[in-house]
Enzyme design. Structure first.
Site, PDB file in Angstrom:
ATOM      1  N   ASP A 129      -2.174   7.564  -5.866  1.00  0.00           N
ATOM      2  CA  ASP A 129      -2.226   6.424  -4.954  1.00  0.00           C
ATOM      3  C   ASP A 129      -2.463   5.123  -5.723  1.00  0.00           C
ATOM      4  O   ASP A 129      -3.530   4.906  -6.277  1.00  0.00           O
ATOM      5  CB  ASP A 129      -3.354   6.640  -3.949  1.00  0.00           C
ATOM      6  CG  ASP A 129      -3.313   5.657  -2.794  1.00  0.00           C
ATOM      7  OD1 ASP A 129      -2.614   4.631  -2.926  1.00  0.00           O
ATOM      8  OD2 ASP A 129      -3.967   5.900  -1.782  1.00  0.00           O
ATOM      9  N   ASP A 133       0.828  -1.200   0.000  1.00  0.00           N
ATOM     10  CA  ASP A 133       0.000   0.000   0.000  1.00  0.00           C
ATOM     11  C   ASP A 133       0.864   1.252   0.000  1.00  0.00           C
ATOM     12  O   ASP A 133       1.509   1.569   0.992  1.00  0.00           O
ATOM     13  CB  ASP A 133      -0.918  -0.004   1.223  1.00  0.00           C
ATOM     14  CG  ASP A 133      -1.894   1.159   1.220  1.00  0.00           C
ATOM     15  OD1 ASP A 133      -1.967   1.849   0.193  1.00  0.00           O
ATOM     16  OD2 ASP A 133      -2.575   1.370   2.232  1.00  0.00           O
TER      17      ASP A 133
END
Length: 443
Positions: free
Chosen positions: A294, A81
């Protein structure tokens, strides 16, 4: 995405990574070496009974890396992540139906818990949403919360991580979590933990000291793409256009200081710049309105006024090309309310290629989205013989989110370089499968 600093950001991840090292590094020389990790996708089936498909922050795909941890090594898998800081492992949770996915610190001679009096606990956890605390054993205690109300809780520790056959990283700080609660326990139990990749001092990429890392997502099952840790000065690589990373040193309630934040300056549809006031694209005095790149978020989310402007223009441009799905109560994943009915015949005849392009304009660079990535087929929903496809830009306001997030679905076939030394992100359109072949991976 596992949310970084505020539990208002979406929890959506793409792709499973299985490690395959072609150039190895050691912990003492990581900044000058390169490690290539090919991507592999796995899709989690959705519930056929949920025809409204309001899947708030649902994990329909996951991204993990397989490696070993401890002495002797224990096999684990970790979700990657780029939107989170602290890496963590699920430690000895007796209620876990799959105990092989636990890390047992009592079996490792290299495991070293972090005391709450240490500088690591007192100063390097400053960007955690919930401040680190001291438990009854005087060990550093961390609680992490994510967008779908899931959380993990446990102690900070240092341990040896093993990547591939010859890569050993000593004293990597991570969270040894004894309590993990998720939105989908059955799926969460298949993963041991999380590998944080943002700009925080305790993220994996920061601890390893890599000056850069890159990824390229192809969006195909045959070759999903790759993650590259280290420099990417390849002679065959298309020159990158760079946009600076935005930093705000003052703590603000709605600004994630360790996210990869850039400045969105405008949006074009078929080359036409939308009439969006510059003021709504700049973070305000609370930090609301930052733009984050992201890889852990699937789609792209825009604040209400900007989303409305894009939605209106795209709807006008597709009038006469596509048939709108008329259901006022349907909002895909709670944020996407522009959907279309498209027959299989029209898909086969190339209707997708007649869609207008959408360009996200940044200072010094841009991302142009065209064709298939503009629409996403809603699982298990048909109207007559038609499938339902939704516009892949969502409304941040419907999520209670005070930010723009550029998701990986709109980063397909883009080389995206995170240059940490020079505080910038490089972008270039490429064919990820061809780039993978040049790196020695893929078909």
């Amino acid at each position: 995405m596992f949310t970084r600093f505020h539990p208002l950001f979406p929890l959506l991840l793409l792709l499973i990574i299985f490690i395959k090292s072609h150039k190895c590094f050691s912990s003492s020389s990581s900044s000058s070496q390169t490690l290539v990790l090919p991507l592999k996708t796995r899709i989690t089936p959705t519930d056929n009974s949920d025809h409204t498909d309001k899947l708030h922050f649902h994990h329909n795909v996951t991204l993990t890396v397989t490696l070993t941890v401890g002495t002797p090594p224990q096999n684990i898998s970790m979700v990657i992540d780029t939107g989170s800081e602290l890496s963590w492992l699920r430690c000895n949770r007796s209620t876990n139906p799959n105990p092989t996915n636990n890390f047992d610190p009592t079996r490792s001679s290299s495991y070293s818990p972090i005391p709450c009096s240490s500088p690591t606990c007192r100063t390097r956890t400053r960007d955690f949403l919930i401040p680190a605390s001291c438990d009854s054993d005087k060990l550093c205690h961390a609680t992490l919360c994510y967008a779908d109300a899931s959380s993990s809780e446990g102690n900070l520790a240092a341990e040896m991580f093993h990547f591939g056959n010859s890569t050993n990283v000593t004293n990597l700080i991570f969270g040894c979590m004894g309590s993990v609660s998720g939105s989908d326990p059955e799926e969460d139990n298949k993963t041991t933990g999380l590998l944080g990749m943002n700009r925080g001092s305790l993220s994996f990429i920061s601890q390893m000291g890599f000056p850069k890392f890159s990824y390229c997502i192809s969006g195909t099952d045959d070759f999903p793409g790759f993650l590259l840790l280290g420099d990417s000065n390849f002679t065959w690589l298309t020159p990158l256009n760079y946009t600076p990373l935005i930093r705000i040193s003052t703590p603000l309630p709605y600004f994630d200081r360790v996210a990869y934040t850039v400045q969105l300056t405008g949006i074009k549809v078929n080359g036409k710049l939308l009439p969006i006031p510059k003021s709504v694209l700049v973070p305000d005095h609370t930090g609301a309105g930052q733009t984050m790149v992201d890889s852990g978020t699937q789609f792209t989310f825009l604040l209400g006024p900007v989303y409305t402007a894009l939605r209106t223009e795209f709807l006008n441009r597709t009038s006469g090309i596509l048939t709108v799905y008329e259901d006022p109560d349907f909002v895909f994943q709670g944020t996407m309310d522009l959907c279309y009915r498209i027959s299989p015949v029209r898909i086969r005849t190339g209707i997708i290629h007649r869609l207008p392009t959408v360009s996200l304009i940044f200072e010094g660079a841009e991302i142009t989205v065209s064709g298939q990535p503009l629409l996403y087929r809603v699982p298990h929903l048909t109207v007559g013989n038609d499938s339902v496809y939704c516009f892949t830009f969502g409304n941040s306001d419907l999520m209670g989110m005070e930010a723009y997030v550029i998701g990986h679905h709109h980063q397909q076939n883009m080389w995206i370089e995170f240059d940490l030394q020079r505080s910038r992100i490089g972008l270039a359109p490429v064919q990820c499968d061809i780039s993978g072949q040049r790196l020695g991976i893929g078909s």
